[in-house]
Design a protein around this motif. Structure first.
Motif, PDB file in Angstrom:
ATOM      1  N   LYS A 182       0.871  -1.177   0.000  1.00 21.79           N
ATOM      2  CA  LYS A 182       0.000   0.000   0.000  1.00 21.79           C
ATOM      3  C   LYS A 182       0.905   1.224   0.000  1.00 21.79           C
ATOM      4  O   LYS A 182       1.912   1.230   0.698  1.00 21.79           O
ATOM      5  CB  LYS A 182      -0.898  -0.021   1.250  1.00 21.79           C
ATOM      6  N   ASP A 254      -8.627   6.625   1.774  1.00 22.63           N
ATOM      7  CA  ASP A 254      -8.741   5.166   1.642  1.00 22.63           C
ATOM      8  C   ASP A 254     -10.225   4.771   1.720  1.00 22.63           C
ATOM      9  O   ASP A 254     -10.783   4.621   2.800  1.00 22.63           O
ATOM     10  CB  ASP A 254      -7.951   4.542   2.803  1.00 22.63           C
ATOM     11  N   ASP A 256     -12.122   2.089   0.383  1.00 24.12           N
ATOM     12  CA  ASP A 256     -12.568   0.703   0.607  1.00 24.12           C
ATOM     13  C   ASP A 256     -13.996   0.460   0.132  1.00 24.12           C
ATOM     14  O   ASP A 256     -14.791  -0.202   0.814  1.00 24.12           O
ATOM     15  CB  ASP A 256     -12.455   0.318   2.095  1.00 24.12           C
TER      16      ASP A 256
END
Ligand code: GLT
Ligand code: MN
Ligand code: MN
Ligand code: MN
Length: 385
Positions: A182, A254, A256
Protein backbone atom coordinates in the motif's frame (compact mmCIF):
# COMPACT_ATOMS: atom_id res chain seq x y z
CA UNK A 1 -28.31 -16.57 -12.53
CA UNK A 2 -25.55 -14.57 -10.90
CA UNK A 3 -25.54 -16.58 -7.67
CA UNK A 4 -22.05 -16.76 -6.12
CA UNK A 5 -20.12 -19.78 -7.37
CA UNK A 6 -18.35 -21.57 -4.48
CA UNK A 7 -15.60 -22.63 -6.88
CA UNK A 8 -14.60 -18.97 -7.15
CA UNK A 9 -13.87 -18.90 -3.41
CA UNK A 10 -15.48 -15.59 -2.48
CA UNK A 11 -14.35 -14.55 0.98
CA UNK A 12 -14.78 -11.61 3.34
CA UNK A 13 -12.90 -10.57 6.45
CA UNK A 14 -14.35 -10.45 9.95
CA UNK A 15 -13.15 -6.84 9.82
CA UNK A 16 -14.99 -6.02 6.57
CA UNK A 17 -18.59 -7.07 7.20
CA UNK A 18 -17.85 -6.39 10.86
CA UNK A 19 -16.84 -2.78 10.22
CA UNK A 20 -19.07 -0.59 12.40
CA UNK A 21 -18.88 2.49 10.16
CA UNK A 22 -16.17 4.37 12.03
CA UNK A 23 -13.93 6.83 10.20
CA UNK A 24 -11.20 9.24 11.35
CA UNK A 25 -13.81 11.97 11.83
CA UNK A 26 -16.74 10.04 13.20
CA UNK A 27 -17.78 7.42 15.69
CA UNK A 28 -19.35 4.07 14.69
CA UNK A 29 -22.76 4.31 13.06
CA UNK A 30 -23.81 0.68 13.64
CA UNK A 31 -23.42 -1.91 16.34
CA UNK A 32 -20.41 -4.13 15.74
CA UNK A 33 -21.75 -7.64 14.92
CA UNK A 34 -20.25 -10.58 16.81
CA UNK A 35 -18.56 -13.48 15.02
CA UNK A 36 -21.76 -15.50 15.00
CA UNK A 37 -23.72 -12.69 13.30
CA UNK A 38 -20.95 -12.20 10.74
CA UNK A 39 -20.99 -15.90 9.84
CA UNK A 40 -24.76 -15.76 9.44
CA UNK A 41 -24.62 -12.70 7.17
CA UNK A 42 -21.99 -14.36 4.98
CA UNK A 43 -23.76 -17.70 4.96
CA UNK A 44 -26.99 -16.04 3.84
CA UNK A 45 -25.18 -14.10 1.11
CA UNK A 46 -23.61 -17.34 -0.18
CA UNK A 47 -19.93 -16.66 0.55
CA UNK A 48 -17.31 -19.41 0.55
CA UNK A 49 -15.26 -18.30 3.49
CA UNK A 50 -14.20 -15.77 6.06
CA UNK A 51 -10.74 -14.51 7.02
CA UNK A 52 -9.48 -12.81 10.14
CA UNK A 53 -6.74 -10.93 11.95
CA UNK A 54 -5.84 -12.50 15.29
CA UNK A 55 -7.57 -9.64 17.12
CA UNK A 56 -10.69 -9.59 14.93
CA UNK A 57 -11.42 -12.95 16.49
CA UNK A 58 -9.78 -12.72 19.92
CA UNK A 59 -9.45 -9.24 21.47
CA UNK A 60 -5.83 -8.43 22.30
CA UNK A 61 -6.49 -8.47 26.07
CA UNK A 62 -8.89 -11.46 26.19
CA UNK A 63 -8.42 -14.05 28.94
CA UNK A 64 -7.81 -17.67 27.89
CA UNK A 65 -11.38 -18.51 28.96
CA UNK A 66 -12.82 -15.73 26.81
CA UNK A 67 -10.67 -16.84 23.88
CA UNK A 68 -11.90 -20.42 24.17
CA UNK A 69 -15.51 -19.21 24.32
CA UNK A 70 -15.18 -17.04 21.18
CA UNK A 71 -13.39 -19.79 19.29
CA UNK A 72 -16.16 -22.27 19.96
CA UNK A 73 -18.84 -19.74 18.89
CA UNK A 74 -16.90 -19.02 15.72
CA UNK A 75 -16.42 -22.70 14.98
CA UNK A 76 -20.16 -23.22 15.30
CA UNK A 77 -20.92 -20.18 13.12
CA UNK A 78 -18.62 -21.52 10.41
CA UNK A 79 -20.11 -24.99 10.52
CA UNK A 80 -23.74 -23.85 10.49
CA UNK A 81 -23.07 -21.66 7.47
CA UNK A 82 -20.76 -24.00 5.56
CA UNK A 83 -17.91 -21.46 5.66
CA UNK A 84 -14.16 -22.13 5.62
CA UNK A 85 -11.19 -19.97 6.68
CA UNK A 86 -8.71 -19.85 3.78
CA UNK A 87 -6.59 -16.95 5.08
CA UNK A 88 -5.41 -15.49 8.35
CA UNK A 89 -3.29 -12.47 9.22
CA UNK A 90 -1.90 -10.46 12.12
CA UNK A 91 -3.02 -7.10 13.38
CA UNK A 92 0.32 -5.28 13.54
CA UNK A 93 -1.18 -1.81 13.24
CA UNK A 94 -3.97 -1.01 15.74
CA UNK A 95 -2.21 -1.16 19.09
CA UNK A 96 -0.14 1.88 20.17
CA UNK A 97 2.92 -0.37 20.50
CA UNK A 98 3.04 -0.42 16.67
CA UNK A 99 2.76 3.35 16.25
CA UNK A 100 6.14 3.43 14.50
CA UNK A 101 6.08 0.03 12.83
CA UNK A 102 6.22 -3.63 13.70
CA UNK A 103 8.87 -5.63 11.81
CA UNK A 104 10.58 -2.36 10.84
CA UNK A 105 10.30 -0.57 14.20
CA UNK A 106 13.47 1.13 15.43
CA UNK A 107 12.97 -0.64 18.75
CA UNK A 108 14.40 -4.18 18.81
CA UNK A 109 11.98 -5.34 21.54
CA UNK A 110 9.00 -4.15 19.50
CA UNK A 111 10.33 -5.99 16.46
CA UNK A 112 10.62 -9.14 18.58
CA UNK A 113 7.10 -8.62 19.96
CA UNK A 114 5.73 -8.23 16.40
CA UNK A 115 7.31 -11.55 15.39
CA UNK A 116 6.05 -13.25 18.55
CA UNK A 117 2.54 -11.89 17.94
CA UNK A 118 2.66 -13.19 14.37
CA UNK A 119 3.78 -16.67 15.51
CA UNK A 120 0.82 -16.83 17.89
CA UNK A 121 -1.52 -15.58 15.16
CA UNK A 122 -0.17 -18.23 12.78
CA UNK A 123 -1.03 -20.86 15.42
CA UNK A 124 -4.56 -19.42 15.62
CA UNK A 125 -5.03 -19.34 11.84
CA UNK A 126 -3.82 -22.93 11.57
CA UNK A 127 -6.38 -24.01 14.18
CA UNK A 128 -9.07 -22.92 11.72
CA UNK A 129 -7.40 -24.46 8.68
CA UNK A 130 -5.99 -21.32 7.04
CA UNK A 131 -3.40 -22.03 4.34
CA UNK A 132 -2.64 -18.49 3.22
CA UNK A 133 -1.02 -16.00 5.56
CA UNK A 134 -1.23 -12.32 4.64
CA UNK A 135 1.26 -9.64 5.66
CA UNK A 136 0.00 -6.09 5.32
CA UNK A 137 2.58 -3.72 6.77
CA UNK A 138 0.09 -1.14 7.97
CA UNK A 139 2.55 0.76 10.13
CA UNK A 140 5.74 -0.12 8.27
CA UNK A 141 6.69 3.32 7.06
CA UNK A 142 7.47 6.86 8.10
CA UNK A 143 6.30 10.43 7.96
CA UNK A 144 9.85 11.75 7.91
CA UNK A 145 12.91 9.90 6.63
CA UNK A 146 14.84 11.53 9.48
CA UNK A 147 13.17 9.01 11.77
CA UNK A 148 14.09 5.66 10.22
CA UNK A 149 16.63 4.26 7.84
CA UNK A 150 14.72 2.85 4.85
CA UNK A 151 17.57 0.48 3.98
CA UNK A 152 17.44 -0.97 7.50
CA UNK A 153 13.68 -1.27 7.08
CA UNK A 154 14.14 -3.67 4.17
CA UNK A 155 16.70 -5.70 6.12
CA UNK A 156 14.50 -5.86 9.22
CA UNK A 157 11.46 -6.89 7.21
CA UNK A 158 13.44 -9.66 5.50
CA UNK A 159 14.80 -10.92 8.83
CA UNK A 160 11.26 -11.19 10.23
CA UNK A 161 9.93 -13.04 7.19
CA UNK A 162 12.87 -15.44 7.00
CA UNK A 163 12.34 -16.29 10.66
CA UNK A 164 8.60 -16.82 10.20
CA UNK A 165 9.14 -19.01 7.13
CA UNK A 166 11.26 -21.33 9.28
CA UNK A 167 8.55 -21.36 11.94
CA UNK A 168 6.01 -22.24 9.24
CA UNK A 169 8.19 -25.16 8.13
CA UNK A 170 8.95 -26.41 11.63
CA UNK A 171 5.31 -26.30 12.72
CA UNK A 172 4.22 -27.91 9.41
CA UNK A 173 1.50 -25.27 8.95
CA UNK A 174 1.86 -25.36 5.18
CA UNK A 175 1.13 -21.65 4.87
CA UNK A 176 1.85 -19.66 1.74
CA UNK A 177 2.80 -16.09 2.67
CA UNK A 178 1.16 -13.27 0.70
CA UNK A 179 2.52 -9.71 1.00
CA UNK A 180 0.17 -6.80 0.54
CA UNK A 181 1.52 -3.42 -0.57
CA UNK A 182 0.00 0.00 0.00
CA UNK A 183 1.52 3.38 -0.88
CA UNK A 184 0.21 5.47 2.04
CA UNK A 185 -2.43 5.57 4.77
CA UNK A 186 -2.15 5.18 7.66
CA UNK A 187 1.52 6.22 7.37
CA UNK A 188 2.55 9.23 5.35
CA UNK A 189 4.83 6.96 3.35
CA UNK A 190 4.67 3.20 3.55
CA UNK A 191 7.60 0.93 2.74
CA UNK A 192 7.02 -1.56 -0.10
CA UNK A 193 4.61 0.89 -1.70
CA UNK A 194 3.45 -1.25 -4.61
CA UNK A 195 3.03 -4.94 -5.38
CA UNK A 196 6.14 -4.78 -7.54
CA UNK A 197 8.18 -3.83 -4.46
CA UNK A 198 7.34 -7.19 -2.91
CA UNK A 199 7.87 -9.06 -6.18
CA UNK A 200 11.40 -7.64 -6.10
CA UNK A 201 11.92 -8.56 -2.43
CA UNK A 202 10.77 -12.16 -2.74
CA UNK A 203 13.79 -13.55 -4.64
CA UNK A 204 16.04 -12.15 -1.87
CA UNK A 205 14.27 -14.17 0.85
CA UNK A 206 15.46 -17.48 2.26
CA UNK A 207 12.27 -19.22 1.07
CA UNK A 208 11.07 -17.47 -2.08
CA UNK A 209 8.90 -20.44 -3.08
CA UNK A 210 6.78 -19.95 0.03
CA UNK A 211 6.13 -16.27 -0.66
CA UNK A 212 3.88 -14.37 -3.05
CA UNK A 213 1.62 -11.34 -3.04
CA UNK A 214 -1.87 -10.18 -2.10
CA UNK A 215 -2.52 -7.11 -4.26
CA UNK A 216 -5.49 -4.88 -3.36
CA UNK A 217 -7.44 -2.94 -5.96
CA UNK A 218 -7.63 0.21 -3.83
CA UNK A 219 -3.94 0.35 -3.05
CA UNK A 220 -2.27 0.81 -6.43
CA UNK A 221 -5.32 2.83 -7.49
CA UNK A 222 -4.75 5.30 -4.62
CA UNK A 223 -1.36 6.06 -6.10
CA UNK A 224 -2.86 6.66 -9.53
CA UNK A 225 -1.43 3.43 -10.93
CA UNK A 226 -2.99 0.72 -13.07
CA UNK A 227 -3.89 -2.10 -10.68
CA UNK A 228 -4.53 -4.63 -13.44
CA UNK A 229 -0.94 -4.30 -14.62
CA UNK A 230 0.42 -5.04 -11.15
CA UNK A 231 -1.74 -8.12 -10.85
CA UNK A 232 -0.63 -9.17 -14.33
CA UNK A 233 3.00 -9.20 -13.31
CA UNK A 234 2.28 -11.23 -10.17
CA UNK A 235 0.16 -13.66 -12.17
CA UNK A 236 2.81 -14.10 -14.82
CA UNK A 237 5.39 -14.88 -12.13
CA UNK A 238 3.14 -17.45 -10.43
CA UNK A 239 3.06 -15.21 -7.35
CA UNK A 240 -0.61 -14.25 -7.15
CA UNK A 241 -1.45 -16.18 -3.98
CA UNK A 242 -4.45 -14.07 -2.88
CA UNK A 243 -6.29 -10.94 -4.04
CA UNK A 244 -8.19 -8.16 -2.24
CA UNK A 245 -11.09 -6.85 -4.30
CA UNK A 246 -12.66 -3.47 -3.54
CA UNK A 247 -12.87 -0.08 -5.19
CA UNK A 248 -11.24 3.31 -4.84
CA UNK A 249 -11.23 6.64 -6.61
CA UNK A 250 -7.88 8.12 -7.45
CA UNK A 251 -6.51 10.86 -5.25
CA UNK A 252 -9.01 10.32 -2.42
CA UNK A 253 -8.80 8.94 1.10
CA UNK A 254 -8.74 5.17 1.64
CA UNK A 255 -12.33 4.52 0.53
CA UNK A 256 -12.57 0.70 0.61
CA UNK A 257 -15.69 0.81 -1.56
CA UNK A 258 -17.63 -2.24 -2.66
CA UNK A 259 -15.94 -4.03 -5.57
CA UNK A 260 -17.04 -2.64 -8.93
CA UNK A 261 -18.87 0.31 -7.39
CA UNK A 262 -16.99 3.06 -9.21
CA UNK A 263 -14.28 1.72 -11.56
CA UNK A 264 -16.39 -0.45 -13.87
CA UNK A 265 -13.84 -0.71 -16.63
CA UNK A 266 -10.85 -1.61 -14.46
CA UNK A 267 -12.97 -4.08 -12.51
CA UNK A 268 -14.00 -5.67 -15.81
CA UNK A 269 -10.44 -6.06 -17.08
CA UNK A 270 -9.36 -7.42 -13.71
CA UNK A 271 -12.08 -10.07 -13.66
CA UNK A 272 -11.38 -10.90 -17.29
CA UNK A 273 -7.69 -11.43 -16.54
CA UNK A 274 -8.32 -13.55 -13.43
CA UNK A 275 -10.75 -15.72 -15.38
CA UNK A 276 -8.71 -15.90 -18.61
CA UNK A 277 -5.67 -17.06 -16.66
CA UNK A 278 -7.69 -19.37 -14.40
CA UNK A 279 -6.67 -17.75 -11.12
CA UNK A 280 -7.53 -20.37 -8.54
CA UNK A 281 -6.96 -18.63 -5.18
CA UNK A 282 -9.53 -16.95 -2.94
CA UNK A 283 -11.28 -13.81 -4.19
CA UNK A 284 -11.39 -11.77 -1.03
CA UNK A 285 -13.52 -8.64 -0.71
CA UNK A 286 -11.56 -6.20 1.45
CA UNK A 287 -14.12 -3.44 1.57
CA UNK A 288 -16.67 -1.84 3.86
CA UNK A 289 -20.32 -0.98 3.46
CA UNK A 290 -21.04 2.75 3.41
CA UNK A 291 -21.11 4.46 6.79
CA UNK A 292 -24.81 5.12 6.22
CA UNK A 293 -25.66 1.39 5.96
CA UNK A 294 -27.54 -0.61 8.59
CA UNK A 295 -26.90 -4.35 9.02
CA UNK A 296 -29.48 -5.26 6.40
CA UNK A 297 -27.66 -3.05 3.93
CA UNK A 298 -24.36 -4.69 4.95
CA UNK A 299 -25.92 -7.96 3.76
CA UNK A 300 -26.75 -6.27 0.45
CA UNK A 301 -23.15 -5.02 0.25
CA UNK A 302 -21.79 -8.57 0.67
CA UNK A 303 -24.22 -10.09 -1.82
CA UNK A 304 -23.63 -7.24 -4.27
CA UNK A 305 -19.85 -7.69 -4.21
CA UNK A 306 -20.11 -11.29 -5.36
CA UNK A 307 -22.94 -10.60 -7.79
CA UNK A 308 -20.90 -7.88 -9.50
CA UNK A 309 -18.01 -10.31 -9.91
CA UNK A 310 -20.33 -12.92 -11.43
CA UNK A 311 -21.80 -10.33 -13.83
CA UNK A 312 -18.36 -9.15 -14.91
CA UNK A 313 -17.28 -12.76 -15.41
CA UNK A 314 -20.20 -13.21 -17.80
CA UNK A 315 -19.29 -9.97 -19.59
CA UNK A 316 -15.71 -11.22 -19.98
CA UNK A 317 -16.95 -14.46 -21.57
CA UNK A 318 -19.15 -12.38 -23.89
CA UNK A 319 -16.14 -10.23 -24.86
CA UNK A 320 -14.07 -13.34 -25.61
CA UNK A 321 -16.85 -14.86 -27.71
CA UNK A 322 -17.67 -11.71 -29.71
CA UNK A 323 -16.76 -12.34 -33.39
CA UNK A 324 -16.25 -8.66 -34.18
CA UNK A 325 -13.91 -8.26 -31.20
CA UNK A 326 -12.03 -11.39 -32.13
CA UNK A 327 -11.68 -10.14 -35.70
CA UNK A 328 -10.21 -6.87 -34.46
CA UNK A 329 -7.81 -8.71 -32.17
CA UNK A 330 -6.49 -10.64 -35.18
CA UNK A 331 -5.88 -7.43 -37.07
CA UNK A 332 -4.13 -5.83 -34.12
CA UNK A 333 -1.89 -8.76 -33.26
CA UNK A 334 -0.19 -8.89 -36.63
CA UNK A 335 1.68 -12.15 -37.13
CA UNK A 336 4.97 -12.55 -38.97
CA UNK A 337 7.12 -15.71 -39.13
CA UNK A 338 10.13 -13.49 -38.53
CA UNK A 339 9.23 -13.40 -34.82
CA UNK A 340 10.53 -16.99 -34.58
CA UNK A 341 14.03 -15.55 -34.86
CA UNK A 342 13.84 -13.76 -31.51
CA UNK A 343 12.39 -16.68 -29.52
CA UNK A 344 15.88 -17.95 -28.71
CA UNK A 345 19.20 -16.28 -29.26
CA UNK A 346 21.75 -17.83 -31.60
CA UNK A 347 24.38 -16.11 -33.71
CA UNK A 348 22.60 -17.51 -36.79
CA UNK A 349 19.30 -15.94 -35.73
CA UNK A 350 21.07 -12.68 -34.92
CA UNK A 351 22.61 -12.61 -38.38
CA UNK A 352 19.25 -13.30 -40.05
CA UNK A 353 17.52 -10.63 -38.01
CA UNK A 354 20.16 -8.05 -38.85
CA UNK A 355 19.70 -8.85 -42.55
CA UNK A 356 15.87 -8.87 -42.47
CA UNK A 357 14.14 -6.29 -44.68
CA UNK A 358 12.01 -4.59 -42.00
CA UNK A 359 10.71 -1.37 -43.53
CA UNK A 360 9.71 1.01 -40.75
CA UNK A 361 7.62 3.24 -43.01
CA UNK A 362 5.58 0.26 -44.23
CA UNK A 363 5.29 -1.14 -40.69
CA UNK A 364 3.93 2.14 -39.37
CA UNK A 365 1.00 1.83 -41.79
CA UNK A 366 -0.47 -1.23 -40.03
CA UNK A 367 -4.00 -0.49 -38.77
CA UNK A 368 -4.79 -0.26 -35.06
CA UNK A 369 -8.57 0.20 -34.82
CA UNK A 370 -8.48 0.74 -31.07
CA UNK A 371 -11.36 3.23 -30.99
CA UNK A 372 -13.59 0.56 -32.50
CA UNK A 373 -12.39 -2.08 -30.07
CA UNK A 374 -12.78 0.11 -27.02
CA UNK A 375 -16.29 1.18 -28.05
CA UNK A 376 -17.32 -2.47 -28.42
CA UNK A 377 -15.91 -3.13 -24.96
CA UNK A 378 -17.89 -0.21 -23.54
CA UNK A 379 -21.08 -1.46 -25.23
CA UNK A 380 -20.67 -4.88 -23.65
CA UNK A 381 -20.30 -3.18 -20.27
CA UNK A 382 -23.30 -0.93 -20.92
CA UNK A 383 -25.37 -4.04 -21.59
CA UNK A 384 -26.32 -3.19 -25.16
CA UNK A 385 -24.12 -5.81 -26.80
C1 GLT B 1 -6.88 -3.45 6.69
C2 GLT B 1 -6.22 -3.02 5.43
C3 GLT B 1 -6.27 -4.07 4.39
C4 GLT B 1 -5.52 -5.32 4.75
C5 GLT B 1 -6.02 -6.00 5.95
C6 GLT B 1 -5.11 -7.15 6.27
S1 GLT B 1 -6.31 -4.96 7.26
O1 GLT B 1 -8.25 -3.55 6.50
O2 GLT B 1 -6.84 -1.83 4.95
O3 GLT B 1 -5.89 -3.61 3.15
O4 GLT B 1 -5.69 -6.24 3.70
O5 GLT B 1 -4.19 -6.84 7.26
MN1 MN C 1 -7.03 -1.40 1.83
MN1 MN D 1 -8.49 0.22 3.90
MN1 MN E 1 -6.38 -5.43 1.89
Amino acid sequence: KYAPDKKLKFTFGLWTVGNPGRDPFGEPTRQKPDVRQICDILGTAGAYGVNFHDNDLIPIDATPEQAAQIKSEFRKGLKDNGLVVPMATTNLFSDPVFKDGAFTSNNASIRAYAIQKTMRAMDLGAEFGAKIYVFWGGREGAESDATKNPVDAVKRFREAIDFLCEYNIEQKFGYKFAFEAKPNEPRGHMYFAVTGSYLALIPTLAHPEMCGVNPEFAHETMAGLNFVHHVAQALEMGKLFHIDLNDQEMGRFDEDFRFGSTSYKSAFFLVKMLEDYKYNGPRHFDSHAYRQSDMQDVGAFAAGSMRTYMILKEKAARWNADPEIQGLLKVINAQDPISKLTKNYSSGNAKKLLAAPLDRVELAKARLPYEQLDQLTAEILFGVR
